[in-house]
Design a protein around this motif. Structure first.
Motif, PDB file in Angstrom:
ATOM      1  N   ASP A   1     -13.909   2.846   8.454  1.00  0.00           N
ATOM      2  CA  ASP A   1     -14.417   1.597   9.029  1.00  0.00           C
ATOM      3  C   ASP A   1     -13.531   0.406   8.688  1.00  0.00           C
ATOM      4  N   TYR A   2     -12.752   0.521   7.612  1.00  0.00           N
ATOM      5  CA  TYR A   2     -11.972  -0.606   7.119  1.00  0.00           C
ATOM      6  C   TYR A   2     -10.476  -0.319   7.194  1.00  0.00           C
ATOM      7  N   LEU A   3      -9.724  -1.371   7.464  1.00  0.00           N
ATOM      8  CA  LEU A   3      -8.269  -1.281   7.493  1.00  0.00           C
ATOM      9  C   LEU A   3      -7.743  -0.802   6.151  1.00  0.00           C
ATOM     10  N   GLN A   4      -6.843   0.184   6.191  1.00  0.00           N
ATOM     11  CA  GLN A   4      -6.185   0.664   4.978  1.00  0.00           C
ATOM     12  C   GLN A   4      -4.756   0.135   4.987  1.00  0.00           C
ATOM     13  N   ILE A   5      -4.382  -0.568   3.962  1.00  0.00           N
ATOM     14  CA  ILE A   5      -3.059  -1.189   3.905  1.00  0.00           C
ATOM     15  C   ILE A   5      -2.557  -1.146   2.476  1.00  0.00           C
ATOM     16  N   ALA A   6      -1.264  -1.040   2.310  1.00  0.00           N
ATOM     17  CA  ALA A   6      -0.663  -1.028   0.979  1.00  0.00           C
ATOM     18  C   ALA A   6       0.379  -2.123   0.893  1.00  0.00           C
ATOM     19  N   SER A   7       0.630  -2.603  -0.333  1.00  0.00           N
ATOM     20  CA  SER A   7       1.667  -3.620  -0.520  1.00  0.00           C
ATOM     21  C   SER A   7       3.025  -3.068  -0.108  1.00  0.00           C
ATOM     22  N   SER A   8       3.755  -3.838   0.619  1.00  0.00           N
ATOM     23  CA  SER A   8       5.098  -3.468   1.047  1.00  0.00           C
ATOM     24  C   SER A   8       5.856  -4.743   1.350  1.00  0.00           C
TER      25      SER A   8
END
Length: 560
Positions: free
Chosen positions: A115-122
Motif C-alpha cells: 500500500d505504501y511507496l518503498q524507497i531507499a536512500s540513493s
C-alpha cells in the motif's frame, strides 16, 4: 471529570510534557524553515495544501498532519487521492518547475506493505528527515529529497503505493539531516475530521477571538483559586454573560494535586465575554478523602464538586442547576470516583434569578442497580439536560470503565463515554435509555466529555464537548468538538475545531467548551478552559465562530 492519573503519575507525565515542550521550542528555533520553490500542477484535479499542522494531505480520507518538522513549515504540498495511490490506479501527477528543485517526498515506514511507496536512500532520493512528520492513522514518515530540473515532470511515474508530497525547495538549499523523533501516526486511532481541513466544507469558520486568556492568574477575582478553571457552563441573559466554572481552589500550602479535590463553583459575569467579574460562590466541596475503596456511605460523597450546568425551567419560572459531586480517593486511579448528579433551584424566581442563591433539591442520577460496567469507577461523571418536543433527554457520562462487575471497585480501564437518559420533566425521574447497556460511540468511540446541547437556526441539535488530550499518554484530538443530531437521540461523527489556526495558541492541552452562544449574524461565542503545562493555573479563553447556513442545511439533509 477526566482524571489525569494518580498523583505521582500525573506529576511525572506533566514534568515530561513540560520538558518536551521546551525541547520542541528549542529545536524549532534551531531548525529554520527551508526556502520554498514554486511549482504548478499540470492537467489534473489534484489540489495543493499549505504544509502545516492539520494539513489535509490526502483526499477521500480523514488523515491530517499532527506533528511536523519545523523545516517543512509553510511549504506547498499536493493533496493526493489516498485510495487510488494505495491501489496503483492513480492518475499521473505532473508538476511544472520554474527552476531546479528538490522535491520533498514523505515515505511511510512500513516495509513489505504494498500500500505504501518503498524507497531507499540513493543519489536520487536523499533521506533528509527521519520521523519528520506524523499523519493521523498512518505509519511514521521519513522525508526524502528528490532532485528535479527546471521544466515539466511526471512525479515518480513508476513508483507504486502511497506517499505524501510535502513541497519543493530550491536546489541550492542545504538540507541538513536530522531525526525529528515524531511518533507513529497509528497512535491516533481512530482518525478524526478537523473542521476546515477535510474534503467537506466547514460548518463553522473560526473568525477570531482573544489571543490570550480572558481569565488568568493574577486577574481580579482569582484569589484563592490556585489551580484555575475546568468545565461548567456560560449562559447569556439579556446583555450579560453568566459563567459557572469549576474553580480548582485547593488549599494554601498544599501541592497542586489537591486543586482538583477541594473545588468551588463560582458565579462570574461579563458584558463582552472578555472582561469578567467574580460575583459569588455557588457551591463549595469539602475536599475530604474517602475512608474506604468502594462506594460506601462512610465516605464523603461531596468531596469534590464539578460541572455545574444552569438550565432555565420556563414552566417553573426559575433556574435549575445540575452538578456533579464525587467521592475522592487519594491513591486509586481515578481519584474522582462514584459521581452523583445533584439538582438545585434558585430561590429567586424569573430569568433574572440566575445569580441565586440556590437550594439543593436532591440527587437525580447515581451509581446503582441500573448502572452498567462502562460507566466505570468515575460515573456518573457529568449531566446535561435538553428538551426535544414534549420529552427531555440528558447526556450522562462514565469514565474508567470496568470490563465487568468482577473488576469493581479498583480494576478500571480507559474510556470516557456518554449515553442518554430520558424524562418527562426537568425534575425527573431520569431513566437510563436502553437500560444504559451501551454508550453512544457514533460521536467518538472512546472520548466525549461534558457535552452541552443547543439548537442551530434550522432546528439541528448540536452538542459541543471536550475532545480529549494529546498528552498524559493519550493521542486524542486535543481540540473542542461538536456533534449534530436531527432528533436529539442519534448523534453524528464529531468534527473538531482547530482554533489555534486563527488565534495565538497559549495552551498545551485543550479542555472544555462552556457554551455555544448565538450573537446574531450567525456569529457564535465559545468560552473554554485549557491548560498551559508550564503553570499550575488553568486559564479560560474565548473564541468566535461564524456559521455557514448553506452547509448547515446540507448537514440536515444528511442526518438520519
Amino acid at each position: 471529570m477526566f482524571s489525569k492519573n494518580t498523583t505521582y503519575n500525573f506529576k511525572l507525565m506533566t514534568a515530561f510534557l513540560v520538558l518536551f515542550a521546551i525541547c520542541t521550542q528549542f529545536a524549532r528555533a534551531q531548525n529554520k524553515a527551508w526556502q520554498a520553490a514554486s511549482f504548478e500542477v499540470i492537467k489534473s484535479n489534484y489540489k495543493t495544501f499549505k504544509t502545516t499542522q492539520y494539513a489535509h494531505v490526502f483526499s477521500n480520507s480523514k488523515s491530517n498532519i499532527v506533528r511536523l518538522a519545523s523545516e517543512l513549515e509553510g511549504l506547498k504540498g499536493v493533496e493526493l487521492p489516498l485510495d487510488s495511490y494505495k491501489s496503483g490506479t492513480n492518475a499521473p501527477l505532473k508538476l511544472k518547475f520554474k527552476e531546479n528543485v528538490q522535491l520533498l517526498i514523505g515515505v511511510f515506514q512500513e516495509k513489505d506493505n504494498k500500500d505504501y511507496l518503498q524507497i531507499a536512500s540513493s543519489d536520487k532520493a536523499k533521506l533528509v528527515l527521519e520521523n519528520g512528520v506524523t499523519i493521523t492513522g498512518l505509519p511514521p514518515v521519513n522525508v526524502y529529497a528528490v532532485a528535479f530540473a527546471k521544466g515539466t515532470h511526471t512525479i515518480l511515474p513508476n513508483a507504486k503505493g502511497l506517499f505524501v508530497l510535502l513541497g519543493a525547495v530550491k536546489s541550492n538549499q542545504n538540507l541538513t539531516f536530522r531525526n525529528a523523533e515524531f511518533p507513529d501516526g497509528k497512535l491516533w486511532n481512530p482518525t478524526f475530521i478537523v473542521e476546515g481541513f477535510s474534503d467537506e466544507k466547514p460548518l463553522f469558520e473560526i473568525i477570531g477571538g482573544e489571543n490570550k486568556p480572558v481569565i488568568d492568574e493574577g486577574f481580579p477575582g482569582v484569589d484563592g483559586i490556585q489551580g484555575g478553571f475546568e468545565g461548567g457552563r456560560v449562559v447569556k441573559v439579556g446583555d450579560t454573560y453568566h459563567m459557572f466554572p469549576t474553580e480548582r481552589a485547593g488549599e494554601m500550602g498544599v501541592p497542586y494535586y489537591y486543586d482538583r479535590v477541594k473545588t468551588k463553583i463560582g458565579h462570574w459575569t461579563s458584558k463582552d465575554a472578555i472582561h469578567w467579574k467574580r460575583e459569588s460562590t455557588i457551591l463549595q466541596a469539602s475536599g475530604t478523602y474517602a475512608i474506604t475503596e468502594d462506594d460506601n456511605p462512610m465516605n464523603d460523597r461531596r468531596a469534590a464538586i464539578w460541572s455545574y450546568m444552569p438550565v432555565f425551567n420556563a414552566k417553573a419560572n426559575k433556574w435549575y442547576g445540575y452538578y456533579l459531586a464525587y467521592t475522592v480517593h487519594k491513591e486509586i486511579e481515578p481519584n474522582h470516583s462514584f459521581g452523583r448528579i445533584w439538582r438545585c433551584e434558585s430561590t429567586v424566581e424569573g430569568i433574572d434569578g440566575i445569580a441565586g442563591p440556590y437550594k439543593d433539591i436532591g440527587i437525580i442520577m447515581e451509581p446503582g442497580l441500573d448502572s452498567q460496567p462502562w460507566e466505570g469507577r468515575q460515573g456518573v461523571a457529568s449531566f446535561f439536560p435538553y428538551r426535544v418536543g414534549d420529552k427531555f433527554y440528558g447526556f450522562y457520562s462514565g469514565a474508567y470503565p470496568f470490563e465487568s462487575w468482577k473488576d469493581y471497585p479498583k480494576k478500571s480501564g480507559k474510556g470516557w463515554f456518554v449515553a442518554l437518559a430520558e424524562s418527562n420533566s426537568l425534575e425527573g425521574p431520569w431513566i437510563r435509555m436502553n437500560k444504559g447497556l451501551e454508550p453512544i460511540k457514533s460521536i467518538h468511540p472512546m472520548f466525549v466529555e461534558n457535552p452541552i446541547v443547543s439548537q442551530l437556526p434550522n432546528g439541528i441539535y448540536i452538542a459541543v464537548f471536550d475532545g480529549g488530550p494529546d498528552g498524559w499518554g493519550h493521542h486524542l484530538p486535543n481540540m473542542m468538538g461538536y456533534s449534530l443530531s436531527k432528533d436529539g437521540v442519534n448523534w453524528s461523527e464529531a468534527r473538531y475545531w482547530p482554533i489555534e489556526t486563527k488565534v495565538d495558541k497559549w495552551w498545551d492541552i485543550m479542555r472544555t467548551p462552556l457554551c455555544l452562544i448565538p450573537e446574531g449574524n450567525d456569529v457564535y461565542t465559545i468560552v473554554y478552559n485549557a491548560i498551559d503545562l508550564k503553570r499550575r493555573f488553568h486559564p479560560t479563553g474565548m473564541v468566535k465562530l461564524k456559521l455557514n447556513r448553506e452547509v448547515m442545511d446540507a448537514r440536515l439533509k444528511e442526518l438520519k
